[in-house]
Design a protein around this motif. Structure first.
Motif, PDB file in Angstrom:
ATOM      1  N   ALA A  92      -5.201 -12.605  13.955  1.00 61.26           N
ATOM      2  CA  ALA A  92      -3.773 -12.414  14.229  1.00 61.26           C
ATOM      3  C   ALA A  92      -3.365 -10.945  14.209  1.00 61.26           C
ATOM      4  O   ALA A  92      -2.182 -10.641  14.376  1.00 61.26           O
ATOM      5  CB  ALA A  92      -2.938 -13.198  13.223  1.00 61.26           C
ATOM      6  N   ALA A  93      -4.322 -10.029  13.998  1.00 58.69           N
ATOM      7  CA  ALA A  93      -4.025  -8.586  13.947  1.00 58.69           C
ATOM      8  C   ALA A  93      -2.858  -8.310  12.997  1.00 58.69           C
ATOM      9  O   ALA A  93      -1.866  -7.679  13.357  1.00 58.69           O
ATOM     10  CB  ALA A  93      -3.720  -8.042  15.339  1.00 58.69           C
ATOM     11  N   ARG A  94      -2.988  -8.771  11.762  1.00 60.50           N
ATOM     12  CA  ARG A  94      -1.918  -8.626  10.765  1.00 60.50           C
ATOM     13  C   ARG A  94      -1.702  -7.158  10.390  1.00 60.50           C
ATOM     14  O   ARG A  94      -2.615  -6.327  10.484  1.00 60.50           O
ATOM     15  CB  ARG A  94      -2.244  -9.437   9.515  1.00 60.50           C
ATOM     16  N   VAL A  95      -0.481  -6.857   9.930  1.00 61.83           N
ATOM     17  CA  VAL A  95      -0.099  -5.499   9.531  1.00 61.83           C
ATOM     18  C   VAL A  95       0.527  -5.541   8.130  1.00 61.83           C
ATOM     19  O   VAL A  95       0.918  -6.600   7.648  1.00 61.83           O
ATOM     20  CB  VAL A  95       0.903  -4.888  10.538  1.00 61.83           C
ATOM     21  N   PRO A  96       0.632  -4.374   7.464  1.00 56.04           N
ATOM     22  CA  PRO A  96       1.244  -4.355   6.129  1.00 56.04           C
ATOM     23  C   PRO A  96       2.713  -4.773   6.170  1.00 56.04           C
ATOM     24  O   PRO A  96       3.405  -4.603   7.179  1.00 56.04           O
ATOM     25  CB  PRO A  96       1.117  -2.886   5.709  1.00 56.04           C
ATOM     26  N   THR A  97       3.194  -5.279   5.041  1.00 59.03           N
ATOM     27  CA  THR A  97       4.611  -5.639   4.925  1.00 59.03           C
ATOM     28  C   THR A  97       5.016  -5.588   3.458  1.00 59.03           C
ATOM     29  O   THR A  97       4.240  -5.183   2.591  1.00 59.03           O
ATOM     30  CB  THR A  97       4.875  -7.033   5.539  1.00 59.03           C
ATOM     31  N   TRP A  98       6.250  -5.983   3.213  1.00 59.97           N
ATOM     32  CA  TRP A  98       6.798  -5.984   1.856  1.00 59.97           C
ATOM     33  C   TRP A  98       7.506  -7.309   1.656  1.00 59.97           C
ATOM     34  O   TRP A  98       8.302  -7.726   2.496  1.00 59.97           O
ATOM     35  CB  TRP A  98       7.800  -4.826   1.698  1.00 59.97           C
TER      36      TRP A  98
END
Length: 206
Positions: A92-98
């Motif tokens: 899913a080509a995940r990215v950083p988050t909060w």
């Protein structure tokens, strides 16, 4: 506040829990087009959908001369989420988050500076927090030196007429991702990370 539908929270019990955990708010007013901000402990009261905050400023604080519309921000726990924690991170080509929980309380701000109301406010606030830290200081209204200190503060009530709750807790992810994130946050072993993990687990689908 930007609030995608997945992160919208409607249960006012969630607001109760946020303020029970941390009643130190950010209070914002606007004067002559300029935002004015204070950071303050408050007393919280809710009766059904009626919500009220009470607190006080130091008298020299410019915001102590404000009234009318105001916004109180209640800060819940928050935590960084690494994309490396997701089982589907590559696919899913995940990215950083909060992840975080926050409440915005809007309403009419009223001030007061009569001695009985200020004394009751200081007494209730100090009793709450002294008990939390295992100490026993108390406001003593019979003491002139205690009562004289009240002249240095101005009290406020915020009659809240709009509550916006945002709980961004990976609800837009598959359950496997949410479970993995909660597990990793617990493993980091800090109060804020564990609190976010607990909020996430409370919202897992059965």
């Amino acid at each position: 506040m930007y609030r995608p539908a997945a992160f919208a929270e409607a249960d006012l019990g969630a607001l109760d829990a946020l303020l029970a955990g941390d009643n130190f708010i950010t209070l914002t007013t606007v004067h002559d087009g300029t935002p004015v901000v204070s950071h303050l402990p408050v007393l919280y009261r809710r009766d059904g959908e009626r919500v009220e905050l009470r607190g006080h400023w130091a008298r020299p604080n410019p915001q102590a001369r404000h009234s009318g519309r105001a916004l109180a921000i209640v800060h819940g726990p928050h935590a960084y989420v690494s994309p490396g924690w997701y089982p589907d991170k590559e696919a899913a080509a995940r990215v950083p988050t909060w992840n975080y929980a926050v409440a915005h309380l809007e309403g009419e701000l009223q001030t007061f500076d009569d001695e009985p109301s200020l004394a009751a406010l200081v007494d209730e606030l100090s009793n709450q927090h002294e008990a939390a830290v295992g100490s026993d200081w108390r406001f003593e209204p019979e003491r002139d030196d205690h009562r004289s200190q009240l002249r240095g503060i101005v009290g406020f009530r915020l009659a809240v007429d709009r509550v916006t709750l945002k709980f961004k807790l990976s609800q837009n992810h598959p359950k496997a991702n949410r479970v993995a994130v909660a597990d990793r946050l617990d493993a980091l072993d800090t109060d804020s990370n564990r609190a976010v993990a607990a909020l996430m687990r409370a919202r897992f689908a059965p």
